[in-house]
Design an enzyme around this catalytic site. Structure first.
Site, PDB file in Angstrom:
ATOM      1  N   SER A 130     -63.097  29.606  20.816  1.00 14.96           N
ATOM      2  CA  SER A 130     -62.033  29.759  19.826  1.00 14.96           C
ATOM      3  C   SER A 130     -62.137  31.106  19.125  1.00 14.96           C
ATOM      4  O   SER A 130     -63.249  31.639  18.929  1.00 14.96           O
ATOM      5  CB  SER A 130     -62.128  28.641  18.788  1.00 14.96           C
ATOM      6  OG  SER A 130     -61.295  28.892  17.671  1.00 14.96           O
ATOM      7  N   TYR A 155     -66.149  23.892  12.473  1.00 14.69           N
ATOM      8  CA  TYR A 155     -65.503  24.002  13.781  1.00 14.69           C
ATOM      9  C   TYR A 155     -65.907  25.308  14.465  1.00 14.69           C
ATOM     10  O   TYR A 155     -66.313  25.325  15.629  1.00 14.69           O
ATOM     11  CB  TYR A 155     -63.987  23.930  13.621  1.00 14.69           C
ATOM     12  CG  TYR A 155     -63.227  24.256  14.884  1.00 14.69           C
ATOM     13  CD1 TYR A 155     -63.255  23.387  15.972  1.00 14.69           C
ATOM     14  CD2 TYR A 155     -62.487  25.426  14.989  1.00 14.69           C
ATOM     15  CE1 TYR A 155     -62.569  23.690  17.143  1.00 14.69           C
ATOM     16  CE2 TYR A 155     -61.793  25.733  16.147  1.00 14.69           C
ATOM     17  CZ  TYR A 155     -61.841  24.864  17.217  1.00 14.69           C
ATOM     18  OH  TYR A 155     -61.158  25.159  18.378  1.00 14.69           O
TER      19      TYR A 155
END
Length: 333
Positions: A130, A155
């Site tokens: 990501s 995350y």
């Protein structure tokens, strides 16, 4: 016939990758736990579309890859040559409320998939990282060579940890892997927790929209078709184990790439395009930055362009109307 295991096949990117592989005549085994992070009926609709358009080349397994024993039982007797590991617990803000879900899916789950790839001797494992790993970096555009030691959310930390685990497995077991740092993916069949979906839904319903960062944010919005083209190009070109440096600096058969549109767009411009596609103006409620969010993202895609010929082709002026059109059709608006 080539067979690929796609995790997160009922998810946004996983569905589109599976569809592209099926369209080019390959067989796909989809795996997903169908959790209720967002409406499971959307996931069911994606799976139905895959089944209806696969000519029996798509099969599906409902299983949690964070549970090693259940994963092993689910894959027993299944043959496949590569894995595209896109399943994960997504979302920056949700990680603040439910951190254990991220440890289970993104840490334990990634390790379990590495073990599957290692013990089966797969030719390649492509996995989702990501742009969140860049955290508080203030040098734009983000380059794969940049340090990523300051994540702003759990995350992001789990995705950085996944990259480190993959580097270890590439070194220890010479397992070919490619990690892809996605930048703000959008398009048909998208996720309901993403800003573009939330804004479109609210504008069409006549509700105000919540605009964080007082609207002073920029994102590298990447249309799903461009993302899939990059994923498939990576899948088709496993890194060679020749001891030479790969993208991201590794000398193991492990490389990292940014996949973005290589344009940093103002959030207000994105909202304006949604308003135009919806045919009505939004009432904007300006709010401060959310914990874990970053102000700007911007992808340097020179490495994946150099190695795989990746070239994004869809600007938001074209992609946003396509998304809104799909949204209306899906919801019968």
């Amino acid at each position: 016939m080539s067979i690929t295991l796609v995790t997160g096949a009922a998810g946004f990117i996983g569905y589109h990758v599976a569809r592209r592989l099926l369209e080019r005549g390959e067989a796909v085994i989809g795996l997903d736990n169908l959790n209720d992070y967002y409406d499971p009926s959307l996931k069911a609709a994606r799976l139905k579309d895959l089944s209806d358009n696969s000519n029996n080349a798509f099969s599906f397994i409902e299983a949690d890859f964070g549970d090693a024993e259940r994963l092993e039982r689910a894959l027993d007797g299944r043959e496949f040559g590569a894995v595209v590991h896109l399943g994960a617990q997504a979302g920056v803000r949700y990680s603040i409320e439910n951190p254990r879900a991220y440890a289970h899916s993104n840490l334990v789950g990634h390790l379990n998939m590495l073990e599957v790839a290692r013990h089966r001797g797969l030719r390649h494992m492509v996995y989702a990282s990501s742009s969140s790993v860049y955290g508080g970096n203030d040098t734009l555009p983000f380059r794969v060579e940049d340090r990523v030691d300051h994540p702003l959310s759990l995350y992001a930390a789990t995705k950085k940890a996944d990259e480190l685990m993959s580097e270890t497995y590439a070194n220890l077991y010479r397992l070919p892997q490619t990690g892809l740092r996605f930048f703000t993916v959008y398009g048909p069949w998208g996720r309901p927790d993403m800003a573009m979906w939330l804004f479109t839904d609210a504008i069409l319903a006549g509700r105000p929209i919540e605009v964080f960062g007082e609207g002073d944010m920029r994102r590298d919005f990447t249309y799903i078709d461009d993302i899939v083209t990059g994923v498939v190009a990576a899948l088709d070109n496993a890194p060679l184990d020749d001891g030479s440096p790969k993208a991201g600096g590794s000398v193991a058969p492990h490389r990292l790439y940014n996949i973005g549109n290589s344009r940093s767009e103002d959030l207000g411009r994105m909202i304006g395009l949604i308003e135009h596609a919806c045919g009505r103006k939004a009432e904007r409620v300006l709010l401060p930055m959310q914990p874990g969010d970053v102000r700007d993202t911007f992808a340097d895609v020179s490495a994946i362009h150099r190695d795989l010929g990746y070239e994004p082709t869809t600007v938001i002026d074209d992609g946003i109307p396509r998304f809104v059109e799909w949204f209306r059709r899906y919801h019968r608006i």
